[in-house]
Design an enzyme around this catalytic site. Sequence first.
Site, short mmCIF file in Angstrom:
data_model
loop_
_atom_site.label_atom_id
_atom_site.label_comp_id
_atom_site.label_asym_id
_atom_site.label_seq_id
_atom_site.Cartn_x
_atom_site.Cartn_y
_atom_site.Cartn_z
N ARG A 1 37.07 -2.67 65.39
CA ARG A 1 37.56 -3.83 66.13
C ARG A 1 38.55 -3.33 67.18
NH1 ARG A 1 33.81 -6.15 64.47
NH2 ARG A 1 33.73 -8.06 63.22
N GLU B 1 38.36 -8.58 73.97
CA GLU B 1 36.94 -8.77 74.20
C GLU B 1 36.61 -10.17 74.68
OE1 GLU B 1 35.32 -6.30 70.98
OE2 GLU B 1 33.57 -7.58 71.17
N HIS C 1 29.98 -4.16 72.31
CA HIS C 1 29.94 -4.57 70.89
C HIS C 1 28.49 -4.64 70.38
CE1 HIS C 1 32.45 -6.90 67.69
NE2 HIS C 1 31.44 -6.26 67.13
C1 DGY Z 1 30.15 -7.50 62.46
O1 DGY Z 1 29.19 -7.98 61.83
O2 DGY Z 1 31.29 -7.59 62.02
C2 DGY Z 1 29.87 -6.81 63.76
O3 DGY Z 1 31.02 -6.42 64.39
C3 DGY Z 1 29.02 -7.66 64.70
O4 DGY Z 1 27.74 -7.59 64.30
#
Ligand code: DGY
Length: 332
Positions: free
Chosen positions: A238, A267, A285
């Site tokens: 993240r 983001e 992402h």
């Molecule tokens: C998640 O599932 O947490 C990813 O970051 C997005 O698919």
Amino acid sequence: MKLLITRKIPLAGIEILQQFPQIEIDYRQGAPLSAEELKKAIKDVEAIIPVIPDQITEQIIKAAPNLKLIATYSVGYDHIDLKTATAHKVFVANTPGDLTESVAEHAFALMLALGRKIVEADKYCREGDYKYWDPMLFLGPQFSNKTLGIVGFGRIGQHLAKIAHGGLNMKILYYDMKRCVTEVEEAYNAHCVSVEELLQNSDVVSLNCVLSPETHHLINDKRLRLMKPNAYLINTARGPVIDEEALVTALKENIIEGAALDVFENEPKIHPDLIKMRNVILTPHIASATREARIQMARMAAENVVDVLIKNQPPKNLVNTELSKQTISSLI
Ligand code: DGY
């Protein structure tokens, strides 16, 4: 009973839901809903399948008096106000395990692409700059036998260790916020160390942890300065795990050699300086964006909905486990 799905997801999930005509689906497939639109759309629903950018805040949860379930189409749930959901007895469910391989493969791909300057070299060819072969052109490291530091040694971190150790005989250092995962250390030649030790000794650092108050800005100015000057930083976790401003400084001052980022602090906004840097690779992402993972995510999210709305039971992949017994009787 009403279900809101905020974005287009693979058919595999929709087909599971369509087996139950009593579930009335409000299926939004266009641009993301604004906070106001989401608030309106969630008003009468019993369940929602949101995606990562949908901020399921206290305000949104309070706007949905009938809400029983937030079945996020993701593993991460840092976009959901878990405390408010739990206080309102709303189940929160996710899709764990479905994207382990996909995200680990993307982190590995970013490492190779960054070190071997694949993106820059591709641009060089397309722009007609390849006039003659040059022994000194686009030199990068050989990763075999180097040290990979993995921050967050859950499913994804361990799978990355497996690929890197099995494929390139890399030595693995790892730091995990919860525990040392001693049972797999021998298989991956992995050593549990402090985050400082990991940063000081790794040639590549991959972030594979969850975002929590403990990991917010875990990689800050002070810690970036511990890294080797020729080290690379990869983030498929993240964005806010890295203090982006500090990273920009570290890259400008050659504190580290490069970074590959799939996630960003604000983001989808990307720091303008990162966009200009040649020693940075950026992806939007998409670490989990394989057909396999996306289909499995759709199935799991749909099954979480069926568990609650049809079977009157807590969802299989319940996040706020404190609700597992508490609310089931009130649902039946
Ligand atoms: C998640 O599932 O947490 C990813 O970051 C997005 O698919």
